[in-house]
Design an enzyme around this catalytic site. Structure first.
Site, mmCIF file in Angstrom:
data_model
loop_
_atom_site.group_PDB
_atom_site.id
_atom_site.type_symbol
_atom_site.label_atom_id
_atom_site.label_comp_id
_atom_site.label_asym_id
_atom_site.label_seq_id
_atom_site.Cartn_x
_atom_site.Cartn_y
_atom_site.Cartn_z
ATOM 1 N N HIS A 15 0.834 -1.179 0.000
ATOM 2 C CA HIS A 15 0.000 0.000 0.000
ATOM 3 C C HIS A 15 0.878 1.242 0.000
ATOM 4 C CE1 HIS A 15 -3.341 -2.612 0.627
ATOM 5 N NE2 HIS A 15 -3.001 -2.921 1.872
ATOM 6 N N THR A 16 0.265 2.369 -0.300
ATOM 7 C CA THR A 16 0.997 3.634 -0.275
ATOM 8 C C THR A 16 1.529 3.887 1.131
ATOM 9 O OG1 THR A 16 -0.475 4.523 -1.968
ATOM 10 C CG2 THR A 16 0.841 6.113 -0.722
ATOM 11 N N GLN A 17 2.837 4.090 1.239
ATOM 12 C CA GLN A 17 3.459 4.292 2.533
ATOM 13 C C GLN A 17 3.527 5.757 2.933
ATOM 14 O OE1 GLN A 17 4.465 1.539 4.493
ATOM 15 N NE2 GLN A 17 3.206 0.628 2.899
ATOM 16 N N GLN A 18 3.498 6.632 1.960
ATOM 17 C CA GLN A 18 3.545 8.060 2.250
ATOM 18 C C GLN A 18 3.021 8.822 1.049
ATOM 19 O OE1 GLN A 18 7.641 9.049 2.896
ATOM 20 N NE2 GLN A 18 8.240 8.708 0.782
#
Length: 262
Positions: A33-36
């Site tokens: 998933h998008t981490q940042q």
């Protein structure tokens, strides 16, 4: 190991055989998933007045420290009665924008004529959506402000963030606006009673003053912005406003720093 510079960091094929990279395949790897957030928008500011709500956000989307996109509209109308202001990741904002478009189409077909989700309903829906994504450990990296009217046609303003946390106030801001703009807005609307005495003209003036302060003090902002006024008559959205007489042209008149000594 292969000591040729072009092959540093991997075993020699002629000794150990070709490197098997099949485990790197997306079909075999873990779900990621998008981490940042990557491309982001900064502050959204809003304030209630006696007949509605004023909300604004600049049109800049930054790639780290780079002012990469200068024409990103971060205010979105919903059903002609509400406005959602987006702070945070632009790609997640685009996802939510598509989602809200589908929702508005469904509402238009399924709901009774003349009835649609008002701002309070929309805020509750978005807060549940944000909390659902957070619970899946795949959050939408946004801070949202929802402005409009509630069931009783009174001004409504509330926020939600990537954790699904919700709160409401006569004035709200995301990003650096919560530090730089909130003190300005709280001078004029410290509570609901004061907000109920605020005129539309004064509310717009206060929001423009906040955008001016953010332009000068927030390195991730710009002087072109969108502003919306929501009343019983509908939504008046202007997407290409510019701060008048605001520029850094005065900087060349500052003397005594660097090479400018006279």
């Amino acid at each position: 190991m292969d000591h040729r510079p072009q092959a540093w960091g991997r075993p020699r094929d002629d000794v150990y055989g070709a490197y098997d990279a099949s485990y790197m395949s997306t079909n075999n790897g873990p779900t990621q998933h998008t981490q940042q957030p990557i491309v982001t928008g900064t502050s959204v500011v809003a304030i209630k007045f006696k007949d509605g709500v004023v909300i604004a956000a600049d049109n800049l989307a930054s790639y780290g420290s780079l002012a990469r996109f200068t024409d990103v509209k971060r205010l979105r109308k919903f059903a002609g009665t509400s406005v959602v202001g987006f702070g945070g990741d632009v790609s997640d904002m685009q996802y939510l924008d598509r989602h809200l478009t589908e929702l508005s189409i469904d509402e238009a077909y399924k709901s009774d004529p003349g009835h649609s989700l008002n701002a309070r309903n929309l805020h509750k829906y978005l807060s549940k959506l944000m909390y659902h994504r957070r619970s899946k450990f795949d959050p939408l990296w946004n801070s949202l402000l929802v402005a409009g009217l509630d069931d009783d046609q009174k001004p409504f303003l509330a926020a939600t963030d990537l954790l699904g946390t919700t709160f409401t106030s006569p004035s709200l801001a995301t990003g650096f606006g919560s530090v730089l703009a909130q003190p300005i807005m709280r001078r004029y609307a410290p509570d609901e009673e004061s907000a109920a005495q605020l005129t539309q003209e004064k509310a717009v003036e206060v929001i423009k003053e906040c955008m001016k302060v953010l332009f000068y003090r927030d390195a991730r902002s710009m002087d072109k912005y969108s502003i919306a006024v929501i009343t019983k008559d509908g939504v008046d959205l202007k997407e290409d406003e510019k701060l008048e007489n605001q520029s850094w042209a005065f900087a060349d008149r500052i003397k005594g720093y660097g090479t400018q000594t006279v």
